[in-house]
Motif scaffolding. Sequence first.
Motif, PDB file in Angstrom:
ATOM      1  N   LEU A 245     -22.638  40.632  86.188  1.00 31.23           N
ATOM      2  CA  LEU A 245     -21.361  40.548  86.679  1.00 31.23           C
ATOM      3  C   LEU A 245     -20.561  41.758  86.545  1.00 31.23           C
ATOM      4  O   LEU A 245     -19.402  41.853  86.874  1.00 31.23           O
ATOM      5  N   ASP A 246     -21.209  43.075  85.986  1.00 29.30           N
ATOM      6  CA  ASP A 246     -20.476  44.207  85.965  1.00 29.30           C
ATOM      7  C   ASP A 246     -19.237  44.175  85.159  1.00 29.30           C
ATOM      8  O   ASP A 246     -18.055  44.676  85.824  1.00 29.30           O
ATOM      9  N   ALA A 247     -19.118  43.533  84.296  1.00 25.14           N
ATOM     10  CA  ALA A 247     -17.857  43.271  83.382  1.00 25.14           C
ATOM     11  C   ALA A 247     -17.545  44.515  82.733  1.00 25.14           C
ATOM     12  O   ALA A 247     -18.374  44.636  81.554  1.00 25.14           O
ATOM     13  N   ASP A 248     -16.421  45.237  82.976  1.00 25.29           N
ATOM     14  CA  ASP A 248     -15.966  46.297  82.025  1.00 25.29           C
ATOM     15  C   ASP A 248     -15.496  45.836  80.774  1.00 25.29           C
ATOM     16  O   ASP A 248     -15.117  44.516  80.418  1.00 25.29           O
ATOM     17  N   ASP A 249     -15.081  46.734  79.964  1.00 23.29           N
ATOM     18  CA  ASP A 249     -14.559  46.341  78.663  1.00 23.29           C
ATOM     19  C   ASP A 249     -13.376  45.804  78.614  1.00 23.29           C
ATOM     20  O   ASP A 249     -13.136  44.455  77.808  1.00 23.29           O
ATOM     21  N   ALA A 250     -12.295  45.799  79.668  1.00 24.05           N
ATOM     22  CA  ALA A 250     -11.132  44.830  79.496  1.00 24.05           C
ATOM     23  C   ALA A 250     -11.450  43.551  80.143  1.00 24.05           C
ATOM     24  O   ALA A 250     -10.904  42.644  79.621  1.00 24.05           O
ATOM     25  N   ALA A 251     -12.233  43.443  81.181  1.00 30.99           N
ATOM     26  CA  ALA A 251     -12.616  42.226  81.614  1.00 30.99           C
ATOM     27  C   ALA A 251     -13.335  40.979  80.555  1.00 30.99           C
ATOM     28  O   ALA A 251     -13.223  40.224  80.428  1.00 30.99           O
TER      29      ALA A 251
END
Length: 294
Positions: A245-251
């Motif tokens: 889901l290509d989730a970055d740190d914030a997400a």
Amino acid sequence: MGKMHADEAEIDGALVLRLVADQFPQWAGLPVEEIPSSGTVNAMYRLGDSLTVRLPRVKGGVEDIEKEFAWLPRLAPLLPVRISTPVGLGRPAEEYPWPWSVQEWIEGSVAVAGEVEEPVGLAEDLASFVRAFRRIELPDGPPAYRGGPLELQDAGTRAAIRLLEGWIDTETALAAWGSALAAAPPSASTWVHGDLMPSNLLLVEGRLTAVIDFATAGLGDPACDLIPAWNLLPASARPAYRAALDADDAAWTRGRGRALSMALIQLPYYRHTNKGIAANAQHVIDEVLADFRA
């Protein structure tokens, strides 16, 4: 399981038989069987071999029935697994005051945290569903029930933490929640399911075959659908889900905070009336706090 809410309607199989016979005579006489469920808003009954009856337990679930009846046929062709398909909209009656629905029955076993047979495969299946959901561009989508700013959940979350003093590690819970509040907000809203609880995921041989209960779906923070990383998937499968889901740190931090907030609020409310929800809430809290400490 007894009543979960003070204003809960009286619902049983005999009532369902009468409602169906009166409003859908083509299905009159079909056997009715209650579906064991940890669902908190709707009562579910199997009707014959191929149908499900869904009745709101409380007035707050009434709009969900009509919302699903309008949106599910539009969403179904855009998603990679089966979803609930409504085939009849019941009317209020003298002995039951609200709309209710008849949907197609879907075969499958309800997912259970701690009993995932194919964790990485299931993570990939879930990510495929979430990616497809995020790509939806249907106009006039409703706001997701839990998709707004995390600050809207702050008061309820902190109140729940106070109620759980002596039950959980409240200091770490507050720190984990604070980190979610401090994370950068999403750059844009997308379509989200918003309630990917294990009880809403149907599996066949350990793989996702269907998703049900779209009452909370709509436009909101994409991190809402990261919650299965903590309410279902083991820690070993989380990296696969995050990467897919290509989730970055914030997400990822917001998603963890959303999972924690839901569980903190559910545990004190349901621990005496809904053992399934309470057990999953405790599981989520344990997983999130361990993840945060790590």
